[in-house]
Design a protein around this motif. Structure first.
Motif, PDB file in Angstrom:
ATOM      1  N   LEU A 113       0.827  -1.205   0.000  1.00  0.00           N
ATOM      2  CA  LEU A 113       0.000   0.000   0.000  1.00  0.00           C
ATOM      3  C   LEU A 113       0.861   1.254   0.000  1.00  0.00           C
ATOM      4  O   LEU A 113       0.574   2.222  -0.714  1.00  0.00           O
ATOM      5  N   ARG A 114       1.929   1.240   0.763  1.00  0.00           N
ATOM      6  CA  ARG A 114       2.807   2.400   0.833  1.00  0.00           C
ATOM      7  C   ARG A 114       3.560   2.622  -0.471  1.00  0.00           C
ATOM      8  O   ARG A 114       4.002   3.736  -0.759  1.00  0.00           O
ATOM      9  N   SER A 115       3.709   1.568  -1.267  1.00  0.00           N
ATOM     10  CA  SER A 115       4.418   1.709  -2.542  1.00  0.00           C
ATOM     11  C   SER A 115       3.732   2.703  -3.456  1.00  0.00           C
ATOM     12  O   SER A 115       4.388   3.362  -4.273  1.00  0.00           O
ATOM     13  N   PHE A 116       2.415   2.824  -3.331  1.00  0.00           N
ATOM     14  CA  PHE A 116       1.651   3.731  -4.187  1.00  0.00           C
ATOM     15  C   PHE A 116       1.227   5.004  -3.452  1.00  0.00           C
ATOM     16  O   PHE A 116       0.445   5.781  -3.988  1.00  0.00           O
ATOM     17  N   SER A 117       1.732   5.194  -2.258  1.00  0.00           N
ATOM     18  CA  SER A 117       1.321   6.331  -1.447  1.00  0.00           C
ATOM     19  C   SER A 117       2.074   7.592  -1.835  1.00  0.00           C
ATOM     20  O   SER A 117       3.300   7.581  -1.996  1.00  0.00           O
ATOM     21  N   ILE A 118       1.352   8.689  -1.966  1.00  0.00           N
ATOM     22  CA  ILE A 118       1.992   9.969  -2.260  1.00  0.00           C
ATOM     23  C   ILE A 118       2.855  10.421  -1.100  1.00  0.00           C
ATOM     24  O   ILE A 118       3.861  11.113  -1.283  1.00  0.00           O
ATOM     25  N   PHE A 119       2.510   9.994   0.112  1.00  0.00           N
ATOM     26  CA  PHE A 119       3.301  10.374   1.281  1.00  0.00           C
ATOM     27  C   PHE A 119       4.642   9.644   1.318  1.00  0.00           C
ATOM     28  O   PHE A 119       5.579  10.094   1.967  1.00  0.00           O
ATOM     29  N   THR A 120       4.722   8.534   0.612  1.00  0.00           N
ATOM     30  CA  THR A 120       5.999   7.826   0.493  1.00  0.00           C
ATOM     31  C   THR A 120       6.814   8.361  -0.670  1.00  0.00           C
ATOM     32  O   THR A 120       8.029   8.563  -0.550  1.00  0.00           O
ATOM     33  N   ASN A 121       6.159   8.614  -1.786  1.00  0.00           N
ATOM     34  CA  ASN A 121       6.870   8.920  -3.020  1.00  0.00           C
ATOM     35  C   ASN A 121       7.209  10.392  -3.202  1.00  0.00           C
ATOM     36  O   ASN A 121       8.250  10.727  -3.762  1.00  0.00           O
ATOM     37  N   LEU A 122       6.328  11.302  -2.764  1.00  0.00           N
ATOM     38  CA  LEU A 122       6.603  12.716  -2.967  1.00  0.00           C
ATOM     39  C   LEU A 122       7.878  13.172  -2.254  1.00  0.00           C
ATOM     40  O   LEU A 122       8.698  13.877  -2.857  1.00  0.00           O
ATOM     41  N   PRO A 123       8.107  12.800  -0.986  1.00  0.00           N
ATOM     42  CA  PRO A 123       9.383  13.181  -0.359  1.00  0.00           C
ATOM     43  C   PRO A 123      10.591  12.593  -1.080  1.00  0.00           C
ATOM     44  O   PRO A 123      11.641  13.230  -1.153  1.00  0.00           O
ATOM     45  N   ALA A 124      10.430  11.378  -1.630  1.00  0.00           N
ATOM     46  CA  ALA A 124      11.544  10.771  -2.349  1.00  0.00           C
ATOM     47  C   ALA A 124      11.862  11.527  -3.635  1.00  0.00           C
ATOM     48  O   ALA A 124      13.026  11.666  -4.014  1.00  0.00           O
ATOM     49  N   VAL A 125      10.808  12.029  -4.311  1.00  0.00           N
ATOM     50  CA  VAL A 125      11.018  12.775  -5.547  1.00  0.00           C
ATOM     51  C   VAL A 125      11.625  14.144  -5.269  1.00  0.00           C
ATOM     52  O   VAL A 125      12.565  14.581  -5.940  1.00  0.00           O
ATOM     53  N   MET A 126      11.114  14.830  -4.268  1.00  0.00           N
ATOM     54  CA  MET A 126      11.462  16.234  -4.054  1.00  0.00           C
ATOM     55  C   MET A 126      12.651  16.441  -3.138  1.00  0.00           C
ATOM     56  O   MET A 126      13.106  17.578  -2.968  1.00  0.00           O
ATOM     57  N   SER A 127      13.180  15.411  -2.554  1.00  0.00           N
ATOM     58  CA  SER A 127      14.307  15.575  -1.635  1.00  0.00           C
ATOM     59  C   SER A 127      15.529  16.156  -2.346  1.00  0.00           C
ATOM     60  O   SER A 127      15.860  15.770  -3.472  1.00  0.00           O
ATOM     61  N   THR A 128      16.189  17.096  -1.684  1.00  0.00           N
ATOM     62  CA  THR A 128      17.424  17.678  -2.219  1.00  0.00           C
ATOM     63  C   THR A 128      18.644  17.142  -1.491  1.00  0.00           C
ATOM     64  O   THR A 128      19.747  17.662  -1.669  1.00  0.00           O
ATOM     65  N   GLU A 129      18.453  16.121  -0.703  1.00  0.00           N
ATOM     66  CA  GLU A 129      19.561  15.571   0.086  1.00  0.00           C
ATOM     67  C   GLU A 129      20.612  14.935  -0.820  1.00  0.00           C
ATOM     68  O   GLU A 129      20.290  14.174  -1.733  1.00  0.00           O
ATOM     69  N   VAL A 130      21.836  15.243  -0.568  1.00  0.00           N
ATOM     70  CA  VAL A 130      22.965  14.614  -1.255  1.00  0.00           C
ATOM     71  C   VAL A 130      23.978  14.187  -0.199  1.00  0.00           C
ATOM     72  O   VAL A 130      23.992  14.715   0.913  1.00  0.00           O
ATOM     73  N   LYS A 131      24.792  13.243  -0.548  1.00  0.00           N
ATOM     74  CA  LYS A 131      25.798  12.737   0.379  1.00  0.00           C
ATOM     75  C   LYS A 131      27.132  13.435   0.135  1.00  0.00           C
ATOM     76  O   LYS A 131      27.393  13.961  -0.942  1.00  0.00           O
ATOM     77  N   ASN A 132      27.942  13.446   1.153  1.00  0.00           N
ATOM     78  CA  ASN A 132      29.283  13.990   0.990  1.00  0.00           C
ATOM     79  C   ASN A 132      30.034  13.215  -0.080  1.00  0.00           C
ATOM     80  O   ASN A 132      29.921  11.989  -0.184  1.00  0.00           O
ATOM     81  N   PHE A 133      30.810  13.931  -0.858  1.00  0.00           N
ATOM     82  CA  PHE A 133      31.646  13.347  -1.906  1.00  0.00           C
ATOM     83  C   PHE A 133      30.850  12.796  -3.088  1.00  0.00           C
ATOM     84  O   PHE A 133      31.346  11.987  -3.859  1.00  0.00           O
TER      85      PHE A 133
END
Length: 646
Positions: free
Chosen positions: A208-228
């Motif tokens: 159910l969470r696979s199709f949830s906007i609350f799961t996917n929208l943060p994954a799409v819009m995240s600007t997080e990057v890792k060091n290096f």
């Protein structure tokens, strides 16, 4: 020559009828004339031979009461001044009618007992009348270009994770090589060999969470990057996709629908394309080579860095997982976009410029299986113009999958022997250069001449994998260098010289075609065209490859800072979807216009900005509906947590 008029038929009477009778409905009608050649020559003179194969027609758009039929309009026009003075007769009259979605079998899931037949039509709602007999005709679509400008883009790396002592600080790891991991979204591989990490979340909840906007929208819009991270790849992907949209903005307007042009100053557009500054727009064909380069680079590094992909451990099961990971990532959104485009486009617009049918959509009804197998650039295209091929821009996905199939052979050789792997990859690149040069020298042509040559250049040179593989091979070699030789320190003066050299070469490649349009200079000969076609693409890949290498190893300076801007991160995750859907939205934008467009710089810039914004917004929505749910389903199968970053 293009004549169009919007005629408000008896507007006062129509308003009165609407007031008295709410059932009154108006409709758009369009009459198309085939002007005699003598009339065209009298207007265009010598310019008649410089229209890039676009048929020259006269069309008349009208807003008519619902009671009028196409035959009435045809008879009226044939008896009028157009027929008596200019010897013009109506070739075709098209009137739009209301659609009934409930009774349209083409828009519904078809009963298995009722197979699709040749008699089924997606344009049953239109009345199509010819001067001779009733017939249906498909109008040309501008998407021939799309392989060229387009042409272009694959879902490539979202981030390349560099562990401590990685590329960014130019120090070697304890193993003496770059310690780099490819993220889940990288080059569609999704780390298919990684071990699963179980959690306590139940299977049903995960599904159910696979199709949830609350799961996917943060994954799409995240600007997080890792060091290096090699974060310059975010910016390169977005800028390259934007370049493609720019090229298609111009091409879809100038070469929209052959029988119904949307440009009021169509003949001026041919001169516009010859301007020096326009070469940056016309050279967007290099965008595909940029993505071939990045694809080859990332898969080479990922393959060579994986212990599971060592030569001694490769078996049939490993290769099947290797291929299945890419196929699963690429195919679901690809097929869903195709289905929606093919069966629902008739409900997405109308107007005086709306075509009888859209060939790039209707052709998919018969050739969809070629796209499912990723052979649509190899079979059934000879003699078929690009605008008549199913989603012509999808040639890029087929070529990328074909390159992916042969990659393990080359990369296994690199893993076994660096010298042997480089030699074989180099030979393959040279073979691709020779193939492209020989074929181009034989037939000539370019993207703008696709309508003139019936698609020979498109089908024989531009979309064939053996003519395009050289850029991919450059990417494979770049991945090898980053994986094994990144720690080699370059003198800062040599690095500066490389920046100057590759920048100048890249600019030269973009603008040198301008010499073909200078009246004082002779046209390029076929051997000259062949040399440019063969060498320009791998050399362009080398230029972009230097940018990636310099930014990854600390020699990027302000260029690296700009390309690493975090605002590029979420946009880079949806570039593949932008590539898939932007031709569809551009077609709709072109066909639903009520007035004609002037090809001046301000109007085109305004169109371009609108296309960029709308397409990225639509791509984010498509990512939530089409793309990320299928990524999550794969994670569920692999017993991975849905909270880990893409």
């Amino acid at each position: 020559m293009n004549i169009r008029a919007e005629i408000p038929f008896n507007a006062t009477l129509g308003q009165h009828i609407v007031t008295k009778d709410r059932s009154f409905q108006g409709k758009y009608c369009r009459a198309t004339f085939d002007p005699p050649r003598s009339l065209i020559e009298s207007v265009l003179g010598d310019n008649i031979n410089h229209t890039y194969g676009l048929p020259l027609t006269i069309s008349l758009g009208m807003c008519m009461p619902d009671s009028c039929a196409g035959s009435d309009i045809e008879g009226l026009l044939n008896l009028g001044i157009l027929g008596s003075l200019f010897n013009l007769t109506v070739a075709e009259t098209v009137c739009t009618e209301d659609l009934d979605f409930k009774t349209d079998d083409n828009a519904h899931a078809r009963n298995p007992g009722r197979p699709y037949s040749a008699g089924d039509s997606v344009v049953d709602h239109r009345t199509i009348l010819s001067a001779e007999e009733e017939r249906s005709t498909a109008e040309d679509d501008p998407n021939a270009e799309n392989g060229s400008y387009d042409n272009a883009v694959e879902t490539l790396t979202d981030n390349i994770k560099l562990k401590e002592n990685g590329v960014g600080n130019k120090k070697g790891s304890k193993h003496g090589r770059l310690d780099l991991n490819v993220s889940v979204d990288s080059d569609l591989t999704e780390n298919i060999l990684d071990k699963s990490d179980d959690d306590d979340e139940g299977l049903v909840r995960k599904l159910l969470r696979s199709f949830s906007i609350f799961t996917n929208l943060p994954a799409v819009m995240s600007t997080e990057v890792k060091n290096f991270d090699i974060s310059c790849l975010y910016g390169i992907r977005v800028i390259t996709m934007t370049w493609i949209v720019l090229g298609n903005t111009y091409l879809y307007t100038a070469q929209s629908v052959a029988e119904v042009p949307v440009a009021a100053d169509l003949m001026d557009s041919f001169d516009l394309m010859k301007r020096f500054t326009m070469q940056a727009v016309l050279s967007t064909a290099f965008a595909t080579d940029t993505f071939f380069l990045i694809s080859g680079c990332l898969i080479a590094y990922w393959f060579l860095a994986k212990d599971e992909m060592r030569v001694s451990k490769i078996n049939v099961k490993t290769l099947l997982k290797f291929y299945a990971g890419k196929y699963w990532k690429l195919t679901p959104p690809y097929m869903l976009v195709m289905v929606m485009f093919v069966y629902l486009y008739t409900y997405l617009g109308d107007g005086p410029m709306w075509p009888n049918s859209i060939p790039v959509a209707d052709a998919c009804r018969k050739s969809w299986w070629k796209h499912l197998l990723y052979v649509n650039n190899l079979f059934g295209v000879d003699g078929v113009a690009p605008e008549d091929q199913c989603m012509a821009w999808s040639w890029y996905m087929a070529a990328t999958m074909q390159f992916y199939l042969v990659s393990p052979i080359l990369l296994s050789l690199m893993a076994f022997s660096t010298t042997m792997g480089c030699a074989v990859t180099g030979i393959l690149a040279v073979a691709g250069v020779i193939a492209a040069g020989v074929k181009e020298a034989e037939i000539g042509g370019q993207i703008l001449t696709s309508r003139e040559d019936g698609g020979q250049y498109w089908n024989s040179v531009f979309t064939k994998p053996w003519c395009r593989i050289s850029s991919y091979c450059v990417g494979l070699l770049l991945g090898l260098v980053l994986q094994r030789f990144y720690h080699k320190i370059i003198n800062k003066y040599i690095a500066g010289l490389c920046w100057l050299l590759f920048t100048c070469v890249g600019v030269l490649l973009v603008y040198v075609p301008y010499t073909q349009h200078v009246d004082a200079l002779a046209d390029w000969s076929l051997p000259e065209q062949g040399a440019y076609e063969a060498l320009a693409r791998p050399v362009w890949a080398m230029c972009v490859g230097w940018v990636i290498y310099a930014c990854a190893t600390g020699y990027g300076g302000p260029v690296s800072d700009f390309l690493s801007w975090k605002g590029f991160v979420p946009l880079s995750r949806v570039t593949f979807l932008v590539y898939l859907i932007h031709p569809v939205l551009m077609v709709l934008a072109v066909y639903t216009r009520r007035t004609m467009l002037n090809l001046n710089d301000f109007q085109m810039a305004y169109q371009f900005v609108g296309h960029v914004v709308i397409n990225y917004v639509a791509a984010i929505f498509a990512a939530l509906v089409f793309d990320f749910p299928f990524r999550n389903l794969k994670r569920v199968v692999q017993r991975k947590t849905l909270n880990s970053p893409f």
